[in-house]
Design an enzyme around this catalytic site. Structure first.
Site, PDB file in Angstrom:
ATOM      1  N   ASP A  69       1.002  -1.448   0.257  1.00 35.73           N
ATOM      2  CA  ASP A  69      -0.281  -0.117  -0.129  1.00 35.73           C
ATOM      3  C   ASP A  69       0.751   0.834  -0.121  1.00 35.73           C
ATOM      4  O   ASP A  69       2.144   1.100   0.398  1.00 35.73           O
ATOM      5  CB  ASP A  69      -0.931   0.424   1.428  1.00 35.73           C
ATOM      6  CG  ASP A  69      -0.294   0.118   2.390  1.00 35.73           C
ATOM      7  OD1 ASP A  69       0.249  -0.918   3.044  1.00 35.73           O
ATOM      8  OD2 ASP A  69      -0.593   0.965   3.645  1.00 35.73           O
ATOM      9  N   GLU A 110       0.188  -0.625   5.858  1.00 41.09           N
ATOM     10  CA  GLU A 110       1.409  -0.678   6.601  1.00 41.09           C
ATOM     11  C   GLU A 110       0.902   0.908   6.795  1.00 41.09           C
ATOM     12  O   GLU A 110       1.443   1.043   7.618  1.00 41.09           O
ATOM     13  CB  GLU A 110       2.591  -0.398   6.030  1.00 41.09           C
ATOM     14  CG  GLU A 110       4.027  -0.578   6.888  1.00 41.09           C
ATOM     15  CD  GLU A 110       4.467   0.871   7.280  1.00 41.09           C
ATOM     16  OE1 GLU A 110       4.813   1.040   8.238  1.00 41.09           O
ATOM     17  OE2 GLU A 110       3.508   1.795   5.648  1.00 41.09           O
TER      18      GLU A 110
END
Ligand SMILES: [Zn+2]
Length: 414
Positions: free
Chosen positions: A100, A165
Site C-alpha cells: 500500500d 502498513e
C-alpha cells in the site's frame, strides 16, 4: 570462502544483467495503484493480483491471506508470500515490504503524474517508488536471482508483500502475526526505512507514550483567586514536576540512538479560558515520551500516576490521566544476532560501506516483530523522501539492494 565469493560475484553479475528488466517490472508495478483505503484509495487488491500473477508465472506457489475489511472497496485486504526452500526447511529469512501507498497529496506539487512512473536521471519518480516499492521489488528479484542461479540456500528465503502498513497494519502485519505465520527462529528484514548510502542498520526503537493530564480547579474572577483553585497553576507545576521526575529517574543512555536517552517532552497545551481576568477551572496538557527499549512503559505510567495522586492530595482536587497512545518497544535486536550479522556483512560486501547499527525514536513495523521475540533489522538504501511530492527511487539503489538481499543468506557460515 572462495566458493562463497564466487557465488556473490555470480549474483552481482546476474542482477546487473537483469537490471533493465527489474527496472521495467518496477515501473509496471508502480502503475498499479494501491493507495490505502483508509486514505481514500482502492486498496491493495489489484497490485496483489499483479504480484501474485508474476510469482506464479515464475513457478512459485503463493500464500495469500485476505483480511476482511468491509470498509474497503474490495472488502478484503490481501497480503501475499512466496519462498525459496532452503536446506533447513524449519527456519525462514523473511523480507517484509508493503504494497500500500499513501495518496499523492497535492497534485500541483508533482512535476509528473504520480501514478505514471517517469524514469529520469537514474531515478523512477512515482508515488510509492521509495515507500515501499523499491524494497518490495528488490526482495522479489533477490529471491528470483537465487532461484535462477540454483543457489542452495541454508534456510528458506521468503518474501511477504503486506497490506495496510500506511495506516495501522491491522489488515497486514498484525493480521499475519495473529495467524502465527512467523515463528521463533525466523529472522526478519523490514526494508522500509534507511539511509542514502545504506550505512544505517536499525535494530532498536524507542517505546512511545502520549499522555494527557487534565487538572480540575474552580473557576473564579481573577481578582479573588482565593475563592477558587487555579487549575492552570496546578497543571503547570505538575507538568514541571513530571518533567523533572521522569528525566531524573529514566536516565540510562544507549549509544545506538542518535538521541541516546529517553525523551519526555511537554508538548500540546489545550486552551483554557477566553479572557485574561478569569482563573481557569480546567487545565489540559500532554507529554510525548520516547522511552529506551530497556525500560517498561508501565513503570513510567506508574510513576506519573503516583505523582498525580500526590498532587490531588496536596490541592484537594481531581486530576485525570489518559494514555492517548501507547506503543511499547520490543527488546532491541542484538548487534551480534544472526540477522544483524548477515545484513551487515552483505551490506559491506555489496555496497562497500561500513554499516553501523542504530536505534530510532520513531516506530516501524519492525517493532511488531521484536515484540514477538523475532530478531528484526530495518534497512534499505534510500534518499528518504517517503510521502513527499515527486517521491523517487534511485535505480542504482534498487539494484544494489537486490544484490544485498540475495547475498545475505550466503554469508551465514562465513
Ligand atoms: Zn513504508
Amino acid at each position: 570462502m572462495a566458493e562463497t565469493d564466487e557465488l556473490i560475484q555470480k549474483i552481482s553479475t546476474r542482477v546487473d544483467k537483469d537490471a533493465r528488466s527489474i527496472q521495467d517490472f518496477f515501473v509496471k508495478m508502480l502503475r498499479v495503484k494501491a493507495v490505502n483505503p483508509r486514505m481514500g484509495g482502492q486498496g491493495e487488491v489489484e497490485r496483489a493480483q499483479f504480484l501474485e500473477g508474476y510469482l506464479k508465472d515464475n513457478g512459485f506457489s503463493v500464500t495469500r491471506i485476505d483480511a476482511k475489511d468491509t470498509e474497503s472497496p474490495h472488502g478484503i485486504r490481501p497480503s501475499i508470500s512466496a519462498k525459496l526452500q532452503g536446506r533447513d526447511d524449519s527456519r525462514n529469512l523473511w523480507f517484509i515490504s508493503h504494497m500500500d501507498t499513501v495518496p499523492e497529496g497535492s497534485r500541483d506539487l508533482w512535476k509528473t503524474d504520480p501514478f505514471e512512473p517517469v524514469v529520469k536521471d537514474g531515478k523512477v519518480f512515482a508515488r510509492g517508488s521509495e515507500d515501499n516499492g523499491q524494497s518490495l521489488v528488490a526482495s522479489l528479484f533477490a529471491m528470483l536471482t537465487l532461484r535462477n542461479l540454483e543457489v542452495r540456500v541454508p534456510f528458506n528465503v521468503g518474501v511477504w508483500f503486506v497490506a495496510d502498513e500506511e495506516f495501522a497494519s491491522n489488515f497486514g502485519i498484525k493480521e499475519l502475526l495473529a495467524r502465527r505465520l512467523f515463528k521463533k527462529g525466523d529472522i526478519v528484514v523490514v526494508p522500509d526505512a534507511g539511509s542514502p548510502k545504506g550505512t544505517d542498520i536499525e535494530i532498536a526503537e524507542k517505546g512511545l507514550l502520549w499522555m494527557k493530564v487534565t487538572t480540575k480547579g474552580r473557576q473564579v474572577h481573577a481578582s479573588l483567586p482565593k475563592k477558587g483553585l487555579n487549575a492552570h497553576r496546578v497543571g503547570m507545576k505538575l507538568a514541571l514536576d513530571l518533567d523533572e521526575l521522569l528525566h531524573g529517574k529514566y536516565r540510562r543512555r544507549n549509544r545506538l540512538f542518535d538521541y541516546p536517552v529517553s525523551s519526555f517532552e511537554p508538548t500540546k497545551k489545550e486552551s483554557n479560558v477566553g479572557n485574561v481576568n478569569t482563573v481557569p477551572g480546567m487545565d489540559v496538557f500532554y507529554f510525548d515520551c520516547r522511552v529506551l527499549p530497556e525500560y517498561d512503559l508501565d513503570d513510567v505510567v506508574h510513576d506519573v500516576k503516583g505523582k498525580i495522586r500526590a498532587f490531588e492530595k496536596r490541592y484537594a482536587t481531581t486530576i485525570s490521566f489518559e494514555e492517548v497512545e501507547k506503543e511499547p518497544a520490543g527488546p532491541a535486536t542484538r548487534s551480534d544476532s544472526e540477522v544483524a550479522i548477515l545484513l551487515s556483512r552483505a551490506v559491506s560486501r555489496v555496497s562497500g560501506v561500513k554499516p553501523r547499527f542504530v536505534g530510532i525514536g520513531g516506530q516501524t513495523v519492525g517493532n511488531l516483530f521484536r515484540m514477538e521475540g523475532i530478531p528484526t533489522a530495518v534497512w534499505s538504501t534510500i534518499d528518504d523522501v517517503p510521502h513527499e511530492p515527486n517521491e523517487y527511487s534511485k535505480i542504482a539503489n534498487l539494484i544494489n539492494d537486490t544484490k544485498v538481499f540475495a547475498t545475505m543468506p550466503l554469508l551465514s557460515k562465513v
